[in-house]
Design a protein around this motif. Sequence first.
Motif, PDB file in Angstrom:
ATOM      1  N   ASP A 181      -3.818  18.659  17.577  1.00  0.00           N
ATOM      2  CA  ASP A 181      -3.537  18.604  19.007  1.00  0.00           C
ATOM      3  C   ASP A 181      -4.415  17.597  19.748  1.00  0.00           C
ATOM      4  O   ASP A 181      -4.575  17.686  20.976  1.00  0.00           O
ATOM      5  N   LEU A 182      -4.954  16.622  19.028  1.00  0.00           N
ATOM      6  CA  LEU A 182      -5.775  15.604  19.682  1.00  0.00           C
ATOM      7  C   LEU A 182      -4.993  14.815  20.723  1.00  0.00           C
ATOM      8  O   LEU A 182      -5.577  14.301  21.690  1.00  0.00           O
ATOM      9  N   ASP A 183      -3.675  14.728  20.545  1.00  0.00           N
ATOM     10  CA  ASP A 183      -2.872  14.000  21.538  1.00  0.00           C
ATOM     11  C   ASP A 183      -2.882  14.703  22.894  1.00  0.00           C
ATOM     12  O   ASP A 183      -2.623  14.075  23.930  1.00  0.00           O
ATOM     13  N   ILE A 184      -3.213  15.987  22.918  1.00  0.00           N
ATOM     14  CA  ILE A 184      -3.357  16.726  24.173  1.00  0.00           C
ATOM     15  C   ILE A 184      -4.833  16.843  24.546  1.00  0.00           C
ATOM     16  O   ILE A 184      -5.211  16.654  25.700  1.00  0.00           O
ATOM     17  N   LEU A 185      -5.677  17.132  23.561  1.00  0.00           N
ATOM     18  CA  LEU A 185      -7.092  17.382  23.829  1.00  0.00           C
ATOM     19  C   LEU A 185      -7.833  16.144  24.321  1.00  0.00           C
ATOM     20  O   LEU A 185      -8.687  16.243  25.212  1.00  0.00           O
ATOM     21  N   ALA A 186      -7.523  14.985  23.758  1.00  0.00           N
ATOM     22  CA  ALA A 186      -8.223  13.764  24.180  1.00  0.00           C
ATOM     23  C   ALA A 186      -7.960  13.438  25.657  1.00  0.00           C
ATOM     24  O   ALA A 186      -8.913  13.181  26.411  1.00  0.00           O
ATOM     25  N   PRO A 187      -6.702  13.446  26.118  1.00  0.00           N
ATOM     26  CA  PRO A 187      -6.460  13.227  27.555  1.00  0.00           C
ATOM     27  C   PRO A 187      -7.093  14.298  28.440  1.00  0.00           C
ATOM     28  O   PRO A 187      -7.580  14.002  29.539  1.00  0.00           O
ATOM     29  N   MET A 188      -7.106  15.543  27.961  1.00  0.00           N
ATOM     30  CA  MET A 188      -7.754  16.611  28.734  1.00  0.00           C
ATOM     31  C   MET A 188      -9.258  16.343  28.850  1.00  0.00           C
ATOM     32  O   MET A 188      -9.863  16.542  29.907  1.00  0.00           O
ATOM     33  N   ALA A 189      -9.854  15.876  27.752  1.00  0.00           N
ATOM     34  CA  ALA A 189     -11.288  15.585  27.765  1.00  0.00           C
ATOM     35  C   ALA A 189     -11.611  14.463  28.748  1.00  0.00           C
ATOM     36  O   ALA A 189     -12.643  14.492  29.434  1.00  0.00           O
ATOM     37  N   GLU A 190     -10.736  13.470  28.826  1.00  0.00           N
ATOM     38  CA  GLU A 190     -10.944  12.364  29.767  1.00  0.00           C
ATOM     39  C   GLU A 190     -10.973  12.857  31.211  1.00  0.00           C
ATOM     40  O   GLU A 190     -11.653  12.282  32.065  1.00  0.00           O
ATOM     41  N   LYS A 191     -10.235  13.934  31.453  1.00  0.00           N
ATOM     42  CA  LYS A 191     -10.192  14.501  32.803  1.00  0.00           C
ATOM     43  C   LYS A 191     -11.237  15.602  33.004  1.00  0.00           C
ATOM     44  O   LYS A 191     -11.286  16.234  34.062  1.00  0.00           O
ATOM     45  N   GLY A 192     -12.060  15.840  31.970  1.00  0.00           N
ATOM     46  CA  GLY A 192     -13.104  16.865  32.081  1.00  0.00           C
ATOM     47  C   GLY A 192     -12.574  18.275  31.999  1.00  0.00           C
ATOM     48  O   GLY A 192     -13.130  19.183  32.608  1.00  0.00           O
ATOM     49  N   LEU A 193     -11.509  18.471  31.208  1.00  0.00           N
ATOM     50  CA  LEU A 193     -10.814  19.763  31.194  1.00  0.00           C
ATOM     51  C   LEU A 193     -11.024  20.603  29.940  1.00  0.00           C
ATOM     52  O   LEU A 193     -10.545  21.739  29.889  1.00  0.00           O
ATOM     53  N   VAL A 194     -11.696  20.082  28.913  1.00  0.00           N
ATOM     54  CA  VAL A 194     -11.760  20.849  27.675  1.00  0.00           C
ATOM     55  C   VAL A 194     -13.063  20.637  26.924  1.00  0.00           C
ATOM     56  O   VAL A 194     -13.646  19.552  26.941  1.00  0.00           O
TER      57      VAL A 194
END
Length: 371
Positions: A181-194
């Motif tokens: 699920d890195l395709d979801i987790l990486a963008p979330m991390a960029e936004k400070g969400l995970v």
Amino acid sequence: MNEHGVKSATLKGALNVRGRAATSNGSGRFEQYGYERHDDGWDIAEDETPLKTEVFEENARHIITKNTSPDVPFDRSINAYRGCEHGCIYCFARPTHTYMGLSAGLDFESKLFAKPNAAELLEKEIAREGYEPKPIAMGTNTDPYQPIEREREITRSILEVLNKYNHPCTILTKSRLIVRDLDILAPMAEKGLVKAGLSVTTLDRKLSRTMEPRASMPQRRLDAIRLLSDAGVPTIAMFAPVIPALNDHEMEQVIAAVAHAGTKDVGYILMRLPLELTSLFEEWLDANFPNRKERVMNRLKAMRGGKTNDPRFKHRMTGKGAEADLMRVRFAALCRKHKLNKREDTFRLVTEAFQRPILKGSQYSLLDALK
């Protein structure tokens, strides 16, 4: 047959079931009748069908669980599954299966419940007027990336909702499947969400396979830490649980390995054995480490005030006594050595970006609609 239409396994204390950690399937504390293993003296192997994993769908009524415990850094969590096929013998969540009329033993790792409507419920619950966004913890009870997630993808669907509405979350797992699920987790991390967490209990493949039979091998968890870290996903490594006289001597090696893999934060938790878990763990020691059993249990009790578990808030996660103090000193020294848990590396999850869902047929203010 229990109220959920699930029949408990009929293996009466079967020992060394291939691919499973528990060695018995005793009745839970809420059952009217109990049974126990009894040797009839006949040295004859009984025919037993392989213990297969069964998955039952649970039509959950709500998905976010609240808590007020001072022992954990979150006030809400989501568990996509009940029971866990990883089968970790030390899992503190095993006794929760007795609420389902099932055993904390083999049933916990073979009779699983999936919540296919989890994402739908989540979207509805965070859309409620007055909902205040705070990080949702996943993996607090059973692993969100246990083997059945590969096909069910319930955890992935939950992440999709959280990402869509900029809702923060944390994840704790023992599975390399999280990198899917890195395709979801990486963008979330960029936004400070995970934030992600990987538990590395041992570097000994044989010990890992024995006490957590269907979790990812230690090296694959280290690979996951590296891949997550390289993708910009803040990742904490947990040396947990620490089991005296079994894996506690590995603290130095495990922390060195996770630091090399790229983590900036580490933690550890001393094993606790609530309710049915004490007898299950002792049975497992009898079957796998009979010569260590007395030493393991005595040292654990010495760090738990003479018991195997202290359920009181602010006491559950930590031990006490000389050996527990020494463990804290060892851990602190290792953090300094590997430059871990530094304040400047602390990653704060963002709640300000949350966008409340606007569901069809619902009424919201104009300001909500324009967010």
